[in-house]
Structure formats: C-alpha cells, structure tokens
Design a protein around this motif. Structure first.
Motif, short mmCIF file in Angstrom:
data_model
loop_
_atom_site.label_atom_id
_atom_site.label_comp_id
_atom_site.label_asym_id
_atom_site.label_seq_id
_atom_site.Cartn_x
_atom_site.Cartn_y
_atom_site.Cartn_z
N VAL A 1 -5.85 -18.40 60.70
CA VAL A 1 -5.48 -19.49 61.60
C VAL A 1 -5.49 -18.94 63.02
CG1 VAL A 1 -3.74 -21.23 62.15
CG2 VAL A 1 -3.99 -20.44 59.79
N TYR A 2 -6.28 -19.57 63.89
CA TYR A 2 -6.27 -19.20 65.31
C TYR A 2 -5.25 -20.09 66.00
CZ TYR A 2 -10.72 -16.75 64.59
OH TYR A 2 -11.71 -15.91 64.16
N LYS A 3 -4.31 -19.46 66.69
CA LYS A 3 -3.25 -20.25 67.35
C LYS A 3 -3.32 -20.06 68.85
CE LYS A 3 0.07 -20.32 63.63
NZ LYS A 3 1.02 -19.53 62.89
N SER A 4 -3.21 -21.16 69.56
CA SER A 4 -3.00 -21.07 71.01
C SER A 4 -1.83 -22.01 71.31
CB SER A 4 -4.25 -21.50 71.76
OG SER A 4 -4.42 -22.89 71.65
N ASP A 5 -1.46 -22.13 72.57
CA ASP A 5 -0.34 -23.00 72.92
C ASP A 5 -0.60 -24.44 72.48
OD1 ASP A 5 0.80 -20.84 74.00
OD2 ASP A 5 0.34 -21.32 76.09
N LEU A 6 -1.84 -24.86 72.60
CA LEU A 6 -2.14 -26.27 72.34
C LEU A 6 -2.73 -26.53 70.96
CD1 LEU A 6 -3.73 -27.25 75.77
CD2 LEU A 6 -1.51 -27.97 74.88
N PHE A 7 -3.47 -25.56 70.45
CA PHE A 7 -4.22 -25.83 69.23
C PHE A 7 -3.89 -24.85 68.11
CE2 PHE A 7 -7.10 -27.15 72.68
CZ PHE A 7 -7.20 -28.50 72.36
N GLU A 8 -4.11 -25.31 66.93
CA GLU A 8 -4.08 -24.44 65.77
C GLU A 8 -5.37 -24.74 64.99
OE1 GLU A 8 -1.01 -24.44 62.46
OE2 GLU A 8 0.01 -23.39 64.10
N THR A 9 -6.23 -23.74 64.85
CA THR A 9 -7.48 -23.95 64.12
C THR A 9 -7.45 -23.15 62.83
OG1 THR A 9 -8.64 -24.12 66.22
CG2 THR A 9 -10.00 -23.84 64.26
N VAL A 10 -7.60 -23.86 61.72
CA VAL A 10 -7.69 -23.16 60.45
C VAL A 10 -9.15 -22.79 60.23
CG1 VAL A 10 -7.29 -23.29 57.97
CG2 VAL A 10 -5.71 -24.44 59.54
N ALA A 11 -9.48 -21.52 60.44
CA ALA A 11 -10.88 -21.08 60.31
C ALA A 11 -11.20 -20.73 58.86
CB ALA A 11 -11.14 -19.89 61.21
N LEU A 12 -10.23 -20.17 58.15
CA LEU A 12 -10.40 -19.87 56.71
C LEU A 12 -9.18 -20.41 55.98
CD1 LEU A 12 -11.65 -16.15 56.81
CD2 LEU A 12 -13.04 -18.21 56.51
N ALA A 13 -9.43 -21.16 54.93
CA ALA A 13 -8.33 -21.82 54.21
C ALA A 13 -8.32 -21.39 52.75
CB ALA A 13 -8.46 -23.34 54.33
N ASP A 14 -7.61 -20.30 52.47
CA ASP A 14 -7.37 -19.88 51.09
C ASP A 14 -8.67 -19.60 50.33
OD1 ASP A 14 -6.09 -19.21 48.80
OD2 ASP A 14 -5.42 -21.23 48.30
N ILE A 15 -9.36 -18.56 50.78
CA ILE A 15 -10.63 -18.19 50.17
C ILE A 15 -10.44 -17.03 49.20
CG2 ILE A 15 -12.70 -16.86 50.77
CD1 ILE A 15 -13.27 -18.73 52.91
N SER A 16 -11.05 -17.13 48.02
CA SER A 16 -11.03 -16.02 47.06
C SER A 16 -12.42 -15.82 46.49
CB SER A 16 -10.06 -16.32 45.90
OG SER A 16 -8.76 -16.54 46.36
N PHE A 17 -12.89 -14.58 46.49
CA PHE A 17 -14.15 -14.26 45.81
C PHE A 17 -14.29 -12.74 45.70
CE2 PHE A 17 -16.91 -12.77 49.32
CZ PHE A 17 -16.23 -13.24 50.43
N GLU A 18 -15.25 -12.33 44.90
CA GLU A 18 -15.54 -10.90 44.76
C GLU A 18 -17.01 -10.65 45.03
OE1 GLU A 18 -12.43 -9.86 41.12
OE2 GLU A 18 -14.57 -9.51 40.86
N VAL A 19 -17.31 -9.46 45.53
CA VAL A 19 -18.70 -9.04 45.67
C VAL A 19 -18.86 -7.72 44.93
CG1 VAL A 19 -20.54 -8.41 47.28
CG2 VAL A 19 -18.83 -10.12 47.95
N LYS A 20 -19.82 -7.67 44.04
CA LYS A 20 -20.04 -6.43 43.29
C LYS A 20 -21.03 -5.53 44.01
CE LYS A 20 -18.93 -8.29 38.77
NZ LYS A 20 -18.80 -9.74 39.03
N LYS A 21 -20.94 -4.24 43.71
CA LYS A 21 -21.87 -3.29 44.30
C LYS A 21 -23.30 -3.69 44.01
CE LYS A 21 -19.04 0.81 44.59
NZ LYS A 21 -18.40 1.82 43.75
#
Ligand SMILES: Nc1ncnc2c1ncn2[C@@H]1O[C@H](COP(=O)(O)OP(=O)(O)O)[C@@H](O)[C@H]1O
Ligand SMILES: [Mg+2]
Length: 238
Positions: free
Chosen positions: A14-34
């Motif tokens: 979440v990016y927060k400033s005085d005026l705004f709150e931007t949810v850039a990533l919302a509860d992401i889950s994943f895996e990457v294998k070699k």
C-alpha cells in the motif's frame, strides 16, 4: 529443478501519502520454481512493477512474506539483502539503464567491478557474455553508437555478469522495435535453457507467449496463472 526459488505469501503493498492510499498489491501468493520462464502480464497500474521491485529486494512489502532461495527477506539486514540482490538477481529494465558514452565492455564489467572481481577476469567474462548476446564485434562501441535492441542486449549481458540465479526484466522490449524484440526473446530463451530462472513483465501478448508460464494481474491481484496452457490457479474477485 523443483525447489521454489521464490515463495510469496499474502503479499500486499500500500502506497500512502497524506491524501491518497493506493493498494498496489492486494494479498498475492505464488511460487516460482528454479528454471521457470515466467511472464507477468496485466494492464498499466495493475501492480507489475511494484511486484518486481519487491521480488528484486528494491522495495519492501507492507505485509506478507517473501522467501527468496530459502531466506525470509524480511529478516535480512540491509547488507545481506544488498549482497543477495547482487549475487542472485540480474535486472533488465525497459530504459536499459546503461552508462552513456561508455563502451559496452565497460558497462558489462561494472557490476563485477563493484563485486571486486579482478580486472582481467571481469574483462574476459564481459566479453564472453557480450559474445553470447551477439555483440562480440561491438566491445569498443559506446552505448550511443548502437541501436536500442543492441543496448538492451548489453543490459542483458550486464545482468548475467555475476551469474545470477534469477533474471528480473521489467518491460524489456518496451522501447524496442518488434524485430529486435524477437531477438531479445530468443536470448531470454537461451538464458533460460542454461538454467537461469526468468521473470519478465510485459503487457504485450506476443512477448509473453515466449514464456512457459503466464501470470496475469489486475488491480493488484493475480487473476490468472497458466502453465503449459493449463490453468494452475484462478482467483475470483467478488
Ligand atoms: N512510488 C509510488 N507511490 C505511490 N503510488 C505508486 C508508486 N508506485 C506505484 N504506485 C501506484 O501503484 C499502482 C501499481 O503501479 P505499478 O506497480 O507501477 O503498476 P504496473 O507496473 O502494472 O503499471 C498504480 O496505481 C500506481 O499509481
Ligand atoms: Mg510497470
């Protein structure tokens, strides 16, 4: 080949400033294998670059867990994180981020200079990777004397110089003509076959189609995850 090199659990940003709150990533889950070659797609503003910055250790999540090659990134000191970032990850950016008016050879040598590799060795390694990306005859050219596609190939050689397990690329073909973009994708395939894990952000379906797995993001969430044409996960947004 089957160990996850990246595990992401309930990651939010979440990016927060005085005026705004931007949810850039919302509860992401994943895996990457070699050894995976993963493309991350999604419209502008969907959180792709934010995710890549966190995966690359350039930014911290607001919450959630990120395990890189068995290490919980949150628990690392700044020094350890910088060390892991340098040794495990090679970055390729849309804007190439090369030193201007500097030879391709010097550009590729730079990360090795910081890593303390002796001059002769780093010169030989830089030459090897520049040859690998087809620029063996451009070692003394400066970055303003070569095309955009060639500049990106220099950036790829630089990313490979410390032999990282993972290559993270954010819109690597975004500033490149399409014929040259295809060449870049052939190089990525080649690198992937040599064992490097590749995570590539793109909003272009043609480019993403070179990857073996495609995750699609929207509004900070993963909405689709397709591997070998099989959907391995789908999250409904209600
Ligand atoms: N440094 C920042 N400060 C505030 N908001 C940001 C910042 N970086 C990105 N954002 C916002 O987070 C969201 C996701 O951005 P980004 O990860 O750059 O998306 P993408 O790469 O998919 O275009 C957007 O709404 C964007 O405006
Ligand atoms: Mg972006």
């Amino acid at each position: 080949m089957n160990t996850p090199i990246i595990i992401v659990e309930h990651l939010s940003k979440v990016y927060k400033s005085d005026l705004f709150e931007t949810v850039a990533l919302a509860d992401i889950s994943f895996e990457v294998k070699k050894g995976e070659f993963l493309a991350i797609m999604g419209p502008s503003g969907s959180g792709k670059s934010t995710l890549m910055h966190i995966l690359g250790g350039l930014d911290q999540p607001s919450s959630g867990k990120y395990i890189l090659d068995g290490k919980n990134v949150e628990s690392l000191s700044d020094d350890d994180l910088a060390d892991i970032r340098n040794r495990k990850i090679g970055f390729v950016f849309q804007a190439f981020n090369l030193l201007p008016r500097t030879t391709t050879l010097k550009n590729v040598m730079l990360p090795m200079t910081y890593a303390g590799i002796p001059r002769e060795k780093r010169e030989a390694i830089a030459q090897k990777y520049l040859e690998m990306v087809g620029l063996g005859d451009r070692l003394s050219h400066t970055t303003n004397q070569i095309s955009g596609g060639q500049q990106q190939r220099v950036a790829i050689a630089r990313a490979l110089s410390l032999d990282p397990a993972i290559i993270l690329a954010d819109e690597p073909t975004g500033n490149i003509a399409s014929a040259q973009a295809e060449e870049i994708m052939e190089i990525f395939k080649d690198i992937n076959e040599k064992g490097h894990t590749i995570i590539m952000i793109t909003h272009e379906p043609d480019i993403a189609s070179h990857a073996k797995r495609i995750i699609t993001m929207k509004d900070g969430k993963i909405v689709n995850d397709v591997q070998n044409n099989k959907e391995i996960r789908y999250q409904h947004k209600h």
